[in-house]
Design a protein around this motif. Structure first.
Motif, PDB file in Angstrom:
ATOM      1  N   ARG A  59      -3.584  11.127   9.218  1.00 48.03           N
ATOM      2  CA  ARG A  59      -3.679  10.806  10.644  1.00 48.03           C
ATOM      3  C   ARG A  59      -5.129  10.718  11.105  1.00 48.03           C
ATOM      4  O   ARG A  59      -5.463   9.920  11.960  1.00 48.03           O
ATOM      5  CB  ARG A  59      -2.947  11.872  11.467  1.00 48.03           C
ATOM      6  N   HIS A  60      -5.979  11.571  10.537  1.00 42.52           N
ATOM      7  CA  HIS A  60      -7.386  11.552  10.946  1.00 42.52           C
ATOM      8  C   HIS A  60      -8.101  10.319  10.388  1.00 42.52           C
ATOM      9  O   HIS A  60      -8.831   9.651  11.101  1.00 42.52           O
ATOM     10  CB  HIS A  60      -8.072  12.835  10.476  1.00 42.52           C
ATOM     11  N   TYR A  61      -7.877  10.033   9.096  1.00 39.10           N
ATOM     12  CA  TYR A  61      -8.641   8.962   8.437  1.00 39.10           C
ATOM     13  C   TYR A  61      -7.934   7.620   8.455  1.00 39.10           C
ATOM     14  O   TYR A  61      -8.528   6.609   8.090  1.00 39.10           O
ATOM     15  CB  TYR A  61      -8.982   9.367   6.991  1.00 39.10           C
ATOM     16  N   ARG A  62      -6.662   7.594   8.814  1.00 39.65           N
ATOM     17  CA  ARG A  62      -5.887   6.339   8.821  1.00 39.65           C
ATOM     18  C   ARG A  62      -5.899   5.672   7.457  1.00 39.65           C
ATOM     19  O   ARG A  62      -6.074   4.461   7.329  1.00 39.65           O
ATOM     20  CB  ARG A  62      -6.438   5.371   9.877  1.00 39.65           C
ATOM     21  N   GLU A  63      -5.852   6.480   6.432  1.00 37.99           N
ATOM     22  CA  GLU A  63      -5.734   5.991   5.053  1.00 37.99           C
ATOM     23  C   GLU A  63      -4.605   6.785   4.398  1.00 37.99           C
ATOM     24  O   GLU A  63      -4.416   7.965   4.721  1.00 37.99           O
ATOM     25  CB  GLU A  63      -7.028   6.253   4.255  1.00 37.99           C
ATOM     26  N   PRO A  64      -3.877   6.178   3.456  1.00 34.71           N
ATOM     27  CA  PRO A  64      -2.833   6.945   2.776  1.00 34.71           C
ATOM     28  C   PRO A  64      -3.450   7.996   1.865  1.00 34.71           C
ATOM     29  O   PRO A  64      -4.221   7.664   0.969  1.00 34.71           O
ATOM     30  CB  PRO A  64      -2.085   5.881   1.954  1.00 34.71           C
ATOM     31  N   VAL A  65      -3.166   9.262   2.136  1.00 36.84           N
ATOM     32  CA  VAL A  65      -3.743  10.341   1.322  1.00 36.84           C
ATOM     33  C   VAL A  65      -2.715  10.792   0.285  1.00 36.84           C
ATOM     34  O   VAL A  65      -1.622  11.228   0.626  1.00 36.84           O
ATOM     35  CB  VAL A  65      -4.183  11.521   2.215  1.00 36.84           C
ATOM     36  N   MET A  66      -3.100  10.620  -0.962  1.00 33.01           N
ATOM     37  CA  MET A  66      -2.205  10.970  -2.067  1.00 33.01           C
ATOM     38  C   MET A  66      -2.443  12.421  -2.500  1.00 33.01           C
ATOM     39  O   MET A  66      -3.589  12.838  -2.643  1.00 33.01           O
ATOM     40  CB  MET A  66      -2.479  10.064  -3.281  1.00 33.01           C
TER      41      MET A  66
END
Ligand code: SF4
Length: 458
Positions: A59-66
Motif C-alpha cells: 500500500r505504501h509503495y504501490r508495488e506488489p511485494v512478494m
C-alpha cells in the motif's frame, strides 16, 4: 470529529497505547530484505502476520511485494516451527528460485523460541539450500522495538551472512542509507557519484519498490544490492551509516567482523544534516566537493531565503521514526519554525535527549516523547495548538479534527501516491520538503483569506 473522545488533558499512562506511532519489526525486516537483489523475504510465523506486512508495504509503495510465510497453525504454535520452515525453504527454492531467502521471526515464533540459526544450518545440512543460494535471518520480535529496529536487525543479518574480508582494502565506501524511501537511496547514490566516489549502498530498494512499468512481471526486480557486492563490503575503506537507529548496528557489525571503520550520523534531511553527510563523504572518500553539489546547496539556501517569511515561528506537531524526526526537527528549526510537539512510537530515551538539544534555544516549550502514541500527540495539540501537522497517513484524522494543514512524511503513507519516486534527503530533497510544507500552509491561507486579501501574487 472522528477522534471526538480525545480529551485535552493528558493522563499518565503506563499500560495502554492508543494509536501507536510505529508499526511492527518484521515490516522493517521485510523492507530491508527487498533491498537485496534476488531475495525473497520470509516471515517465520502465521499467515496473518505475513499478509499484514506485505499489505503495508504494498500500500505504501504501490508495488506488489512478494514474501513467503512459514504458515504456522496450532501444531507449530505448540511444538515450534522448525518443520514448517524446513519445508518452506525446500519449496521456495524449488518453486520461486530466489538467490536468497531472508527469514525474519514474528511475535509467535520468538515466543516459542525457534532458533533460526540452527534451522538454517539444518536446512543446509539436509541439502535443502542449493549450491550458490543462501538463507539469511534476523530476530524481529514485535513486542520490542519497531519497524526501524526490524530494518536494523535484518541489515545486520545481511552483514553477518555475507560480509567478508580478503585482506585487501579498496577505495569503495559502504553506505547504509537508513530506513528511507527508495528514491532517497537513489539520491544518496547520486550524490556520492557526483563526488566521484565508488560506493556499495545496502540495502538498496531503488528500482525494486519504485521500479519502472515495463508491462512484464518480475518476481525479482533489477534493483537491489547483489550478493557479490554484499560480500565485497568487507574490503571497503569505510562505512557511512545514515540514521543511528536503523544503520549503526550493521555498521558496527561490519567493523567487528572485517575491521571496516564506521561513521554513523543523522539522515541527510535538511541543510545541516546534508552538509555533514557531504563533509563525511569528502573526508572519508578523500575527494573535493564538486561544483555541482555546491550549486545544489546554493539552490536550497536560495529557496530557504525565499520561503522563510511564511515559515517564521510557525508551530509544528510531528510524529514518525526517530532517525528522520531528528533531522527534520533540525531542519525546521533552521527554517525558523517551532517544532513544539514531537512523538515517536519507537522506544529509546536518546531520541528525547536529542530533540531537547536541538530545540533548547527556542523561545517556546517543547513536548517530546519516545515510545509515545498519537492519542498523546493529539492531546498536546488540543492543549497547545499548532499551525501544521507532519507525519504519516495516520495523522489525517487529527488534522481533520483540528482543521490543520497536514504534510505527509514518513512511513506508512497509504492515502497518497508518488512519494517513493521523489527524495526528501539531500539538498534537492530539502527543496521538495519545503515546497510541500509551504504549499500546505499557503493553501490553508488561501482557503481562509477574505476576498479583499485573497492575493494572486504572494
Ligand atoms: S505485531 Fe507480532 S503478531 Fe502482530 S503482525 Fe507484527 S509480528 Fe505479527
Amino acid at each position: 470529529m472522528l477522534l471526538r473522545h480525545t480529551s485535552a488533558e493528558p493522563v499518565e499512562r503506563t499500560g495502554l497505547m492508543i494509536n501507536p506511532a510505529k508499526t511492527c519489526q518484521p515490516i522493517g525486516a521485510m523492507y530491508a530484505a527487498l533491498g537485496l537483489h534476488g531475495c525473497l523475504p520470509h516471515s517465520h510465523g502465521s499467515q496473518g502476520c505475513c499478509a499484514y506486512h506485505r499489505s503495508a508495504l504494498t500500500r505504501h509503495y504501490r508495488e506488489p511485494v512478494m514474501a513467503a510465510t512459514s504458515s504456522f497453525t496450532e501444531g507449530a504454535s505448540v511444538f515450534g516451527g522448525q518443520a514448517n520452515l524446513l519445508q518452506a525453504i525446500d519449496n521456495i527454492f524449488t518453486v520461486y528460485d530466489p538467490e536468497v531467502i531472508a527469514v525474519h521471526t514474528t511475535c509467535l515464533s520468538e515466543t516459542i523460541g525457534d532458533d533460526l540459526n540452527q534451522i538454517a544450518i539444518k536446512a543446509k545440512d539436509e541439502g535443502k539450500v542449493p549450491e550458490g543460494k543462501y538463507v539469511i535471518h534476523a530476530s524481529t520480535p514485535s513486542y520490542v522495538g519497531s519497524h526501524v529496529t526490524g530494518f536494523a536487525n535484518m541489515v545486520q543479518g545481511m552483514v553477518s551472512a555475507f560480509s567478508a574480508s580478503t585482506g585487501k582494502r579498496n577505495e569503495t565506501l559502504n553506505i547504509i542509507p537508513g530506513y528511507v524511501e527508495p528514491s532517497d537511496m537513489e539520491e544518496i547514490k547520486r550524490m556520492a557519484s557526483l563526488m566521484g566516489l565508488k560506493t556499495i549502498v545496502f540495502p538498496d530498494t531503488s528500482n525494486v519498490l519504485n521500479a519502472p512499468q515495463t508491462g512484464k512481471f518480475r518476481m525479482y526486480p533489477k534493483g537491489g544490492v547483489t550478493v557479490a557486492e554484499m560480500k565485497a563490503t568487507g574490503d571497503s575503506k569505510a562505512t557511512i551509516a545514515l540514521g543511528p537507529l536503523a544503520s549503526d548496528l550493521a555498521a558496527r557489525k561490519l567493523d567487528t567482523l572485517c575491521k571496516v571503520p564506521c561513521h554513523t550520523q543523522e539522515l541527510p534531511i535538511g541543510l545541516q544534516a546534508t552538509d555533514r553527510f557531504v563533509d563525511t563523504l569528502r573526508k572519508v572518500g578523500g575527494v573535493s566537493v564538486p561544483e555541482s553539489i555546491a550549486v545544489e546547496r546554493g539552490k536550497l539556501l536560495d529557496v530557504m531565503t525565499d520561503m522563510q517569511a511564511w515559515f517564521y515561528q510557525k508551530r509544528v506537531a510531528l510524529f514518525g521514526d526517530p532517525d528522520s524526526l531528528v533531522s527534520l526537527v533540525e531542519f525546521l528549526v533552521a527554517l525558523d519554525m517551532h517544532p513544539v510537539h514531537v512523538v515517536t512510537g519507537t522506544p529509546g530515551k536518546a531520541f528525547e535527549q536529542k530533540i531537547r538539544e536541538l530545540t533548547a534555544h527556542l523561545p517556546v516549550p517543547v513536548n517530546v516523547k519516545a515510545h509515545g502514541d498519537l492519542f498523546l500527540l493529539h492531546q498536546w495539540m488540543k492543549k497547545e495548538p499548532v499551525d501544521l501537522l507532519m507525519g504519516n497517513t495516520y495523522g489525517k484524522y487529527m488534522a481533520r479534527d483540528e482543521d490543520l494543514p497536514f504534510v505527509r512524511f514518513g512511513f506508512p503513507i497509504f492515502d497518497r501516491v508518488g512519494h517513493s519516486y521523489f527524495p526528501t534527503v539531500g539538498y534537492m530533497g530539502g527543496i521538495r520538503l519545503m515546497e510541500k510544507i509551504l504549499d500546505a500552509l499557503l493553501d490553508r491561507k488561501d482557503r481562509d483569506s477574505p476576498e479583499e486579501s485573497f492575493e494572486l501574487v504572494i
